[in-house]
Design an enzyme around this catalytic site. Structure first.
Site, PDB file in Angstrom:
ATOM      1  N   THR A   1      -4.948  -0.085   3.024  1.00  0.00           N
ATOM      2  CA  THR A   1      -5.693   0.955   2.288  1.00  0.00           C
ATOM      3  C   THR A   1      -6.522   1.811   3.255  1.00  0.00           C
ATOM      4  OG1 THR A   1      -7.477  -0.618   1.785  1.00  0.00           O
ATOM      5  CG2 THR A   1      -5.807  -0.298   0.087  1.00  0.00           C
TER       6      THR A   1
ATOM      7  N   ILE B   1       5.376  -3.338   2.747  1.00  0.00           N
ATOM      8  CA  ILE B   1       6.687  -2.744   2.995  1.00  0.00           C
ATOM      9  C   ILE B   1       6.548  -1.477   3.836  1.00  0.00           C
ATOM     10  CG2 ILE B   1       7.762  -3.711   0.915  1.00  0.00           C
ATOM     11  CD1 ILE B   1       7.131  -1.121  -0.564  1.00  0.00           C
TER      12      ILE B   1
ATOM     13  N   HIS C   1       8.879  -8.730   1.431  1.00  0.00           N
ATOM     14  CA  HIS C   1       9.352  -7.765   0.436  1.00  0.00           C
ATOM     15  C   HIS C   1      10.136  -6.598   1.045  1.00  0.00           C
ATOM     16  CE1 HIS C   1       6.011  -9.340  -2.454  1.00  0.00           C
ATOM     17  NE2 HIS C   1       7.052 -10.131  -2.401  1.00  0.00           N
TER      18      HIS C   1
ATOM     19  N   CYS D   1      29.937   8.830   1.580  1.00  0.00           N
ATOM     20  CA  CYS D   1      30.752   8.483   0.409  1.00  0.00           C
ATOM     21  C   CYS D   1      30.115   8.890  -0.921  1.00  0.00           C
ATOM     22  CB  CYS D   1      31.047   6.982   0.409  1.00  0.00           C
ATOM     23  SG  CYS D   1      29.615   5.991  -0.041  1.00  0.00           S
TER      24      CYS D   1
HETATM   25  P1  CNA Z   1      -2.733  -5.948  -4.579  1.00  0.00           P
HETATM   26  O1  CNA Z   1      -2.437  -6.799  -5.742  1.00  0.00           O
HETATM   27  O2  CNA Z   1      -2.896  -4.489  -4.805  1.00  0.00           O
HETATM   28  O3  CNA Z   1      -4.074  -6.534  -3.926  1.00  0.00           O
HETATM   29  C1  CNA Z   1      -4.688  -5.925  -2.830  1.00  0.00           C
HETATM   30  C2  CNA Z   1      -5.991  -6.654  -2.551  1.00  0.00           C
HETATM   31  O4  CNA Z   1      -6.543  -6.100  -1.357  1.00  0.00           O
HETATM   32  C3  CNA Z   1      -7.034  -6.482  -3.658  1.00  0.00           C
HETATM   33  O5  CNA Z   1      -7.414  -7.761  -4.144  1.00  0.00           O
HETATM   34  C4  CNA Z   1      -8.214  -5.779  -2.978  1.00  0.00           C
HETATM   35  O6  CNA Z   1      -9.448  -6.358  -3.307  1.00  0.00           O
HETATM   36  C5  CNA Z   1      -7.948  -5.977  -1.509  1.00  0.00           C
HETATM   37  N1  CNA Z   1      -8.348  -4.822  -0.700  1.00  0.00           N
HETATM   38  C6  CNA Z   1      -7.895  -3.546  -0.807  1.00  0.00           C
HETATM   39  N2  CNA Z   1      -8.438  -2.765   0.135  1.00  0.00           N
HETATM   40  C7  CNA Z   1      -9.296  -3.574   0.832  1.00  0.00           C
HETATM   41  C8  CNA Z   1     -10.185  -3.342   1.935  1.00  0.00           C
HETATM   42  N3  CNA Z   1     -10.277  -2.139   2.514  1.00  0.00           N
HETATM   43  N4  CNA Z   1     -10.908  -4.395   2.392  1.00  0.00           N
HETATM   44  C9  CNA Z   1     -10.814  -5.635   1.825  1.00  0.00           C
HETATM   45  N5  CNA Z   1      -9.974  -5.911   0.787  1.00  0.00           N
HETATM   46  C10 CNA Z   1      -9.229  -4.887   0.305  1.00  0.00           C
HETATM   47  O7  CNA Z   1      -1.658  -6.110  -3.428  1.00  0.00           O
HETATM   48  P2  CNA Z   1      -0.783  -7.397  -3.033  1.00  0.00           P
HETATM   49  O8  CNA Z   1      -0.271  -7.134  -1.670  1.00  0.00           O
HETATM   50  O9  CNA Z   1      -1.502  -8.646  -3.296  1.00  0.00           O
HETATM   51  O10 CNA Z   1       0.408  -7.300  -4.076  1.00  0.00           O
HETATM   52  C11 CNA Z   1       1.669  -7.529  -3.668  1.00  0.00           C
HETATM   53  C12 CNA Z   1       2.581  -6.299  -3.850  1.00  0.00           C
HETATM   54  C13 CNA Z   1       1.951  -4.985  -3.530  1.00  0.00           C
HETATM   55  C14 CNA Z   1       3.685  -6.444  -2.869  1.00  0.00           C
HETATM   56  O11 CNA Z   1       4.886  -6.564  -3.561  1.00  0.00           O
HETATM   57  C15 CNA Z   1       3.714  -5.159  -2.026  1.00  0.00           C
HETATM   58  O12 CNA Z   1       5.011  -4.779  -1.705  1.00  0.00           O
HETATM   59  C16 CNA Z   1       3.050  -4.143  -2.878  1.00  0.00           C
HETATM   60  N6  CNA Z   1       2.477  -2.968  -2.194  1.00  0.00           N
HETATM   61  C17 CNA Z   1       2.602  -2.792  -0.846  1.00  0.00           C
HETATM   62  C18 CNA Z   1       2.035  -1.670  -0.248  1.00  0.00           C
HETATM   63  C19 CNA Z   1       2.184  -1.503   1.264  1.00  0.00           C
HETATM   64  O13 CNA Z   1       3.196  -1.888   1.827  1.00  0.00           O
HETATM   65  N7  CNA Z   1       1.169  -0.935   1.928  1.00  0.00           N
HETATM   66  C20 CNA Z   1       1.329  -0.747  -1.005  1.00  0.00           C
HETATM   67  C21 CNA Z   1       1.216  -0.952  -2.402  1.00  0.00           C
HETATM   68  C22 CNA Z   1       1.800  -2.075  -2.977  1.00  0.00           C
END
Ligand code: CNA
Length: 244
Positions: A31, A108, A124, A156
């Site tokens: 993020t 990803i 993933h 293709c």
């Molecule tokens: P999620 O469920 O969105 O959780 C993200 C977690 O990160 C949350 O609990 C937040 O509190 C925490 N968070 C976010 N920003 C910060 C920060 N700056 N500091 C501290 N904590 C923070 O995402 P998960 O990865 O748990 O969910 C899994 C999915 C999301 C997977 O299948 C991924 O492929 C999918 N995904 C990936 C991306 C990417 O590749 N960047 C982006 C969006 C979704």
């Protein structure tokens, strides 16, 4: 009550004394690179679409509503200009120093590798790899991003699919086993930026048998009570204070 500074000091000591750290990461680590996660306040689940993101990035939606899938995917999940941030770099630096034996990620976006990490288990898949579903020809992410509507194979005419594990799809067994082996042989597991609710990925952390389980995340997770060290904070308040 332990202050944040004391917890960061404890984390530094854990890192200094560790020999085989494994990181387990989720969308939260990216993020700060400008890529929205799913479940944070600014995440994709809180934005308004015709369908929830979970529905859009599912196998059946990809098959039945391919155009709508690609509209969302290109707009929200293909951040080709994103650069790794200090959290990705910390992990890469610890690997270069011989202290980190792997990064297991649900992400990803390819940012761990861009930061220099070599042993990355992408549970993933990756938006950087895309294949024709008919003839298997490889396409990079730029081709997908710049395509009009549904990306099709130049050779293709087949439909191109990102090498990303969609909801309803199984994980790659080889990658899963590699990730499991890494977690099982770690002395320290550091979980970062994941809500730990997406299975089977989240279940992997149960295989950790080492000394210290560290969990750093802004929001609560179902594993908080399992952590030896829990740091509930933003990465920007923690990671830049650590020394490799
Ligand atoms: P999620 O469920 O969105 O959780 C993200 C977690 O990160 C949350 O609990 C937040 O509190 C925490 N968070 C976010 N920003 C910060 C920060 N700056 N500091 C501290 N904590 C923070 O995402 P998960 O990865 O748990 O969910 C899994 C999915 C999301 C997977 O299948 C991924 O492929 C999918 N995904 C990936 C991306 C990417 O590749 N960047 C982006 C969006 C979704």
């Amino acid at each position: 009550m332990t202050s944040l500074d004391e917890k960061i000091q404890e984390l530094q000591e854990i890192i200094d004394n560790a020999e085989r750290i494994v990181f387990f990461t989720g969308a939260g680590v990216s993020t700060d690179s400008g890529i929205p996660d799913f479940r944070s306040q600014d995440g994709l689940y809180h934005m308004q679409y015709d369908y929830p993101p979970e529905t859009i990035v599912s196998h059946s939606f990809f098959v039945n509503q391919t155009e709508e899938f690609y509209r969302f995917y290109k707009d929200k999940m293909l951040a080709l200009d994103a650069e790794p941030n200090y959290t990705h770099k910390l992990m890469a630096d610890l690997e270069a120093k011989g202290k980190c034996i792997g990064v297991v990620t649900q992400n990803i976006d390819g940012l761990h590798q861009k930061a220099g990490s070599k042993k990355v288990y992408e549970l993933h898949g990756s938006v950087l790899r895309n294949y024709c579903t008919k003839c298997g020809t490889f396409y990079d992410a730029k081709y997908i991003k710049e395509s009009e509507g549904i990306p099709r194979c130049e050779k293709c005419g087949g439909l191109i699919k990102p090498d990303v594990v969609l909801y309803e799809e199984g994980l790659n067994e080889e990658i899963l086993n590699g990730a499991l082996n890494a977690i099982e042989s770690a002395d320290v597991l550091i979980i970062l930026g994941t809500s730990l609710v997406v299975y089977p990925a989240a279940g992997l952390v149960r295989y950790f048998r080492g000394d210290k389980l560290v969990l750093i995340n802004r929001d609560v997770t179902p594993y908080d009570s399992n952590a030896d060290l829990l740091i509930q904070a933003s990465f920007s308040d923690v990671i830049p204070k650590l020394k490799v």
